[in-house]
Scaffold this active site. Sequence first.
Site, short mmCIF file in Angstrom:
data_model
loop_
_atom_site.label_atom_id
_atom_site.label_comp_id
_atom_site.label_asym_id
_atom_site.label_seq_id
_atom_site.Cartn_x
_atom_site.Cartn_y
_atom_site.Cartn_z
N PHE A 196 35.49 27.68 51.65
CA PHE A 196 35.56 29.05 51.14
C PHE A 196 36.07 28.99 49.71
CE2 PHE A 196 35.76 33.53 52.89
CZ PHE A 196 34.67 33.40 53.72
N GLN A 219 40.94 44.10 45.04
CA GLN A 219 39.94 43.03 44.98
C GLN A 219 38.52 43.56 45.03
OE1 GLN A 219 39.49 39.95 48.33
NE2 GLN A 219 40.04 38.74 46.54
N HIS A 231 35.07 42.26 45.87
CA HIS A 231 34.36 41.12 46.45
C HIS A 231 33.07 40.97 45.67
CE1 HIS A 231 32.35 38.51 49.28
NE2 HIS A 231 33.42 38.46 50.04
N LEU A 291 29.46 44.55 53.02
CA LEU A 291 29.80 43.18 52.62
C LEU A 291 28.74 42.15 53.00
CD1 LEU A 291 32.29 41.82 51.26
CD2 LEU A 291 32.69 40.82 53.49
N GLU A 295 31.47 35.88 52.23
CA GLU A 295 31.60 34.69 51.39
C GLU A 295 31.16 33.44 52.13
OE1 GLU A 295 35.19 34.68 49.03
OE2 GLU A 295 35.35 32.51 49.20
N ARG A 323 37.40 34.95 43.91
CA ARG A 323 36.57 36.15 43.96
C ARG A 323 36.60 36.93 42.66
NH1 ARG A 323 37.77 38.18 50.15
NH2 ARG A 323 36.42 36.59 51.07
N HIS A 382 36.96 45.73 48.07
CA HIS A 382 37.05 45.04 49.35
C HIS A 382 38.46 44.97 49.92
CE1 HIS A 382 35.90 42.25 52.42
NE2 HIS A 382 36.67 41.29 51.95
N ARG A 405 43.48 37.67 46.23
CA ARG A 405 43.54 37.06 47.55
C ARG A 405 42.41 36.08 47.73
NH1 ARG A 405 41.06 38.18 52.93
NH2 ARG A 405 39.67 39.57 51.83
#
Lengths: 608, 273
Positions: free
Chosen positions: A125, A239, A241, A255, A258, A289, A354, A389
Amino acid sequence: MAVTPEPYDTIECDVLVVGAGGAGMRAAIAAAEGGCSVTVVTKSLLGKAHTVMAEGGIAAGMGNLDPEDSWEVHFADTMLGGQLINNWRMVELYAHEVIDRVLELERWGGIFDRTDDGLIMQRAFGAHSWRRLAHVGDRTGLELIRTCQDKMVHTEGVDVCMEYTLTTLLKSGDRVCGAFGYNRNTGRFVAFKAGAVVLASGGWGRMFRYTSNSWECAGDGATMAYQAGADLLDMEFMQFHPTGMIWPPGARGILVTEAVRGEGGLLFNAEGTRFMLDYDPVKKELSSRDVVARSIYKEVQAGRGTPHGGAYLDVRHLGADYVKRKLPSMYEQFHALASVDITSQPMEVGPTIHYTMGGIRVEPETAATTVPGLYAAGEAAGGLHGANRLGGNSLGDILVFGRRAGVAAAEFAKAAGASRAIDDAQIAAEQADLLRPLGGEGNGAAPSENPYKLHEDLQLAMQDDAGIGRSEESLKRALVTVLTLRERSAHIRVSGGRALNPGWHTCREITNMLVISEAIIRGAIERRESRGSQWRFDHLDQEVEFGKINFVTRRGDDGMRVESVPLEPLPDRLRPLLERSRFYDPAKLPKGYLTESAPAAGTTGKTN
Amino acid sequence: MSVLDQPAASVHAPAEDVLTASGLTGEMLTLRVLKGVPGGEAAEVAYQVPVVTGMVVLDAVHYVQHNLDTDLACRWNCKAAKCGSCSAEVNGHPVLLCKTRVDDLPAGPVTVRPLKSFPLIKDLVTDVSRNYEVNREIPPFTAAPDDGTPWRIPQQDIDRLYEFRKCIECFLCQDVCHILRSHDYADRFYGPRFFVRVASLEMHPKDVLDRREQTREQGGLGYCNITKCCTEVCPEHIHITDNAIIPLKERVADVHWDPVRFVGRKLFGRSGD
Ligand SMILES: Cc1cc2nc3c(=O)[nH]c(=O)nc-3n(C[C@H](O)[C@H](O)[C@H](O)COP(=O)(O)OP(=O)(O)OC[C@H]3O[C@@H](n4cnc5c(N)ncnc54)[C@H](O)[C@@H]3O)c2cc1C
Ligand code: SF4
Ligand code: SF4
Ligand code: FES
């Protein structure tokens, strides 16, 4: 003159948990195991909370595939990803304990994909040094929520109130002693009397136009905490995304996990260039991100966007079978909603709001807020993620700090004893405020306002003026809009009665979103730099001084106040761990970091 | 070069310019919604909704709520077919509103009604609490005492369970099952969703409980005559009958006789395990 409230129901428990996402359920289990009676309240049905949507996985440095991994490397990645303004103690506890929480989930019946050796599988990730995310296909949130749900409903001492909305915390002196709200289906008021309250009410994305968040994410919990006098932390950090759906219009914001990039998906612009090679040659598509989201935004700005204004995300080279096995719900989502077969066509994606890094300020060990008797955990709390994050760190967060909050709240409730007196004047005032929108034709000259229209206006202002890129000018414009909307919100009127009336339910969510939006904007104005998710067009650099503080928002006598508080620097024992990250690069550390020496113990003790 | 080092193309870039087109098609849709409360007269109300490219029925309901009738009740959460909240009947078919595209429906008015088998709360929202009670009756996952070592489980076991674990508890299968619709059995029959749940526990390699007696006695597994209506409506494409119910019947049949088990074996060639 004392005001008598309309009759209301009363429910009593030792620990009241607001929210039935992962954080709330984990807290409830812990508090019940601590010997307390627990009531969990949720706006929707059990098992439907926002957590259910999580896809990619839970980050835990188990090293099942990459033996180099450990909690220490996870610690380093999380701190670096957060641009070192995270609360390091929270990160330390988190990286340590998340491993146990994942294994515990498995012992409760949760399933994970396996390695060839039969151990829990881990996937790559963004900005994680090693393959780290425990997952099951691309529905890890569903697995987490169902596992916690089954554990919780079979745990002695836990009651659940589904489809209730809490609107305010009740206080006895300076201590929180419960919460007040209504049953959504009947509209009947209810007071929960409790020895301690855990806010596990999730994040707040719905004040932005394009978001992956469910309708529940209106910031109710953070607003209640703020109104009760608790501190909010680093509210400016929201955030984006990088990969949300952008077409068709109704699907915009949904979404695209990821995990698509984790499994090898590549990003291209409309000219077919793999642009992440330019923006981050080391981490490429799996950069953090904030970086990927800005890169897509820049490609679009430069005229290299796809037809609907985004980038292409391509998994065709992975092979149809692999895609369907590892990313089944992405396959289904594009097929059903966009008529795109991702095994033979690229996906069109763009940034979507997000996650909320900021949140209620808590004590790392206990998740205690600054108000006695009030605890906060999960996305509602701040501090763990700093300025950005990393993916997979939220599902772990909710388990680790959900449990800690439950344990501490149970102890507090037991120690606090039986005095749970509630104040009828507070309740009467809250009832009057809640019922105002149902009160017919506005008050005099001002025309009555539709809550949904206000919401749309707020979303446009936040998206355009307080979104992915911000400047003092745009933020001030957003602030003016929010303050104007607040005035308009006094004139909201809705038709219908109190039984299951979505228009009425939306009214309080709007006023909550306005409070939180103001906090986001005020924090963003104060932070005159770019760091993590905060991208200031008028302050493109990161500034040394802003790396040494957090911003705290609290309610003052004359309105909202934002103050900076010194950040406790990383202690000497943890500093060397940063170098364990594969992405540690002294040249890329937040500015000024290496030149600052760690302070002697005890000099900055009490902040944060 | 880091992204931050590059100057922004413009200081203020409204999202609208670069990112969207409205997608309006210029057409209008007639949405007929059954509005009502328990004990009251339910009435079908027709609304005119502008059609947007690719819109789902939930988008149309939202348009109504935002613009025409703020009081119209409808459950939803994720709007991405992941939470199972927005179950209702569209043109008579039980579906997820957020996964049902308007352009996939026949031209003409679209009718939306609440699920038939559950008591009405208001408009499109029904009382599904009975499902949560059934879930509590099913004994939870129970593993052998922990010996402290990490579990090793083959991926193929996970693959088999994964199908059952995909269930989003939309309760569409519970809505269509004729055994549950005939109220005589409703309290003696778990229903398809919960046979899926039992199957996920029964086939978990680390679960040690024998769930067969309970599933037959309290769960009423024997009443199911494998009509497969449940499987047909499952938005997660879970083969409820073939992969959950029939194998459970097989297992139960090892201790009790069940007429359907014989058919199941012949049709699907499943063995007990
Ligand atoms: C599409 C998507 C994918 C994601 N994927 C991942 C991933 O792969 N890995 C990862 O780590 N994270 C992921 N995340 C983030 C993660 O899912 C969330 O941050 C996390 O689940 C939040 O959990 P929570 O328990 O704090 O809150 P939530 O799950 O949001 O629960 C909040 C609860 O509070 C209740 N509540 C709120 N207000 C009130 C009120 N006023 N009264 C009563 N109850 C109230 C709600 O009803 C709900 O039950 C993803 C998020 C999304 C949207
Ligand atoms: S197959 Fe069985 S459970 Fe499914 S609908 Fe038919 S009778 Fe009900
Ligand atoms: S089995 Fe399928 S139809 Fe039944 S509740 Fe689960 S997802 Fe819905
Ligand atoms: S809203 Fe979640 S499934 Fe439709």
